[in-house]
Design an enzyme around this catalytic site. Structure first.
Site, PDB file in Angstrom:
ATOM      1  N   LYS A 175       0.860  -1.177   0.000  1.00  0.00           N
ATOM      2  CA  LYS A 175       0.000   0.000   0.000  1.00  0.00           C
ATOM      3  C   LYS A 175       0.901   1.233   0.000  1.00  0.00           C
ATOM      4  CE  LYS A 175      -1.939   2.726   2.856  1.00  0.00           C
ATOM      5  NZ  LYS A 175      -1.957   3.964   2.024  1.00  0.00           N
ATOM      6  N   GLU A 251      10.088   1.480  10.611  1.00  0.00           N
ATOM      7  CA  GLU A 251      11.103   2.536  10.458  1.00  0.00           C
ATOM      8  C   GLU A 251      10.348   3.841  10.526  1.00  0.00           C
ATOM      9  OE1 GLU A 251      12.842   5.533   9.050  1.00  0.00           O
ATOM     10  OE2 GLU A 251      12.984   4.492   7.123  1.00  0.00           O
ATOM     11  N   CYS A 285      13.293  11.416   6.736  1.00  0.00           N
ATOM     12  CA  CYS A 285      13.312  11.062   8.162  1.00  0.00           C
ATOM     13  C   CYS A 285      14.718  11.131   8.732  1.00  0.00           C
ATOM     14  CB  CYS A 285      12.715   9.668   8.363  1.00  0.00           C
ATOM     15  SG  CYS A 285      13.494   8.374   7.376  1.00  0.00           S
ATOM     16  N   GLU A 379       9.808  16.626  14.878  1.00  0.00           N
ATOM     17  CA  GLU A 379      10.160  16.342  13.486  1.00  0.00           C
ATOM     18  C   GLU A 379       9.352  17.253  12.564  1.00  0.00           C
ATOM     19  OE1 GLU A 379      10.952  12.486  10.657  1.00  0.00           O
ATOM     20  OE2 GLU A 379       9.130  12.479  11.868  1.00  0.00           O
TER      21      GLU A 379
END
Length: 482
Positions: A175, A251, A285, A379
């Protein structure tokens, strides 16, 4: 507009409901593709196809060399269609074409080649026993893999999951992120052209919560779940996997520290630090978005760094000269712009960048901000970096480790002893010394804390995507093992 469907059991197909959604070009802010909008019914169809292909189909029963030949043909086709694949990701998420076509496509192909050969050449351990027996290990495919990929490196991060899963004989339901669906359908088309049997590599489009993504993670017929994305979503997926005792590999987010010592090669440090935070418009990331610079060189480094940030070309990602494109969506632009608009009220000073046109944020450099400010802790996932001075090595390590994340870190020094010492002290899954984002696919990749669970790469991927099995043989008929 072009139309893109799910790929289930070897056929490109519409959703059971007939629903579709539009994919938007972040630069023009116009819809450019119509995509099948899947839900739980479509996810279940794909899992059923993958289950059947695993339980009764040829793929898991092929030798690793035969699977490898198909995966290499797949890689050949990826390289041959680099222009189409690269443009798909550029139009879907605004990634500069030089990055999507010149970096992501070749690395996607290389990932399939590596894991094809890794599975073929992999060895196992044997355990001679002094009881008249002999034991050895097998690594059998785990079954059906649900792979949920992010939107920032669509093809490349999909291949980090799909390539090892397929190489070890599993079947896959992928997906892709709803913001970047098109290249996944293109990849599935090429997989079939390469000779992959129906049901081995399936693609389902749709959203996450209460939709296709959630249905995938909750399906008891799924044997492995691998996800890359935001930490909060990772927690939800981990809980879903736990209910079915399905192993998960996560992750997740990061807030990478980049530590510049006074003895660093400044030209090298500036060059890599620019790439570490502004590549892909900071939508990485691994971005080095916390930049710590030793006080002796702080002013000189900052002058060079700001000049390099200001010099970056911002604009149309389809233009070969563009280095910074728009952010991937209106929603994400609003999030990142919220950080840019609140720099002063959080104690910082804007040294470069700020809002650009449309969904663009120019390379943004912040100074004067405290380590506890939200810009230095959360973040942001955009082209925004906070620069903070430090005095001693111990202080640098303390600042770098002051985060709930543990994905990666960087350090720049010409002192070999310091390089090893600090790399050992940093709490991160990967530490780059005098470089950034250089990966050996044999090495472990992943993070700790809010950055995830598990590792990918080489034998680490093998152990996740297989069921390790011990086989014990009696070789002395008189042995009883007691």
């Amino acid at each position: 507009m072009e139309s893109y469907g799910h790929v289930i059991d070897g056929e490109e197909t519409a959703s059971v409901s007939g629903a579709t959604f539009s994919s938007f070009d972040p630069y023009t802010r116009q819809a450019w593709a119509e995509v099948a909008l899947g839900d739980g019914s479509d996810a279940d169809r794909a899992v059923t196809a993958a289950r059947r292909a695993f339980d009764t189909g040829p793929w898991p029963r092929m030798g690793a060399a035969e699977r490898g030949r198909i995966l290499h043909r797949f890689a050949d086709l990826i390289e041959a269609h680099a222009d189409d694949l690269g443009m798909a990701d550029t139009q879907d998420m605004g990634k500069p074409i030089t990055q999507s076509r010149g970096n992501d496509v070749p690395r996607t192909a290389a990932n399939f080649r590596f894991f094809a050969d890794h599975a073929r050449l992999s060895t196992s351990e044997a355990y001679p026993m002094d009881t008249g027996h002999h034991a050895y290990a097998r690594f059998d495919p785990a079954g059906v893999v649900a792979a949920i990929a992010p939107w920032n490196f669509p093809m490349m991060l999909e291949s980090w999951k799909v390539a090892p899963a397929l190489a070890w004989g599993n079947t896959v339901v992928l997906k892709p992120a709803e913001d970047t669906p098109v290249s996944a359908t293109l990849l599935a088309r090429l997989a079939l052209e390469a000779g992959m049997p129906p049901g081995v590599f399936n693609v389902v489009h749709g959203y996450g919560p209460d939709s296709a993504g959630q249905a995938l993670t909750e399906n008891p017929a799924v044997d492995r779940i691998t996800f890359t994305g935001e930490s909060g979503t990772g927690r939800i997926i981990a809980a879903a996997g736990a209910r079915n005792l399905t192993p998960v590999s996560l992750e997740l987010g990061g807030k990478g520290a980049n530590v510049i010592f006074a003895d660093a090669d400044l030209d090298n440090a500036v060059d890599w630090s620019i790439r570490a935070v502004f590549t892909n418009s900071g939508q990485v990331c691994l971005a080095g978005s916390r930049l710590y610079v030793q006080r002796e060189i702080y002013d000189e480094f900052l002058t060079r760094f700001v000049a390099a940030a200001d010099a970056m070309v911002v604009g149309d990602p389809k233009n070969e000269a563009t280095q910074i494109g728009p952010l991937a969506s209106a929603e994400h632009h609003a999030k990142v712009a919220g950080y840019v608009d609140t720099i002063a009220e959080n104690g910082g000073a804007l040294r470069a960048g700020g809002r650009g046109e449309g969904w663009t944020i120019r390379p943004t450099v912040i100074t004067g901000m405290d380590q506890k400010a939200r810009h230095a802790r959360e973040e942001i996932f955009g082209p925004v970096v906070v620069v903070i001075p430090f005095t001693t090595e111990a202080e640098a390590v303390e600042l770098a480790n002051d985060t709930p994340y543990g994905l990666n870190a960087m350090l720049f020094t010409e002192n070999l002893h310091r390089a090893h010492r600090v790399a050992a002290a940093l709490r991160a899954g990967t530490v780059w010394v005098n470089c950034f984002f250089v990966r050996d696919l044999r090495a472990p990749f992943g993070g700790a804390g809010d950055s995830g669970i598990g590792r990918e790469g080489g034998n680490f991927s093998r152990e996740f995507f297989t069921e390790p099995k011990a086989v014990v043989m009696q070789i002395d008929p008189a042995a009883d093992g007691r």
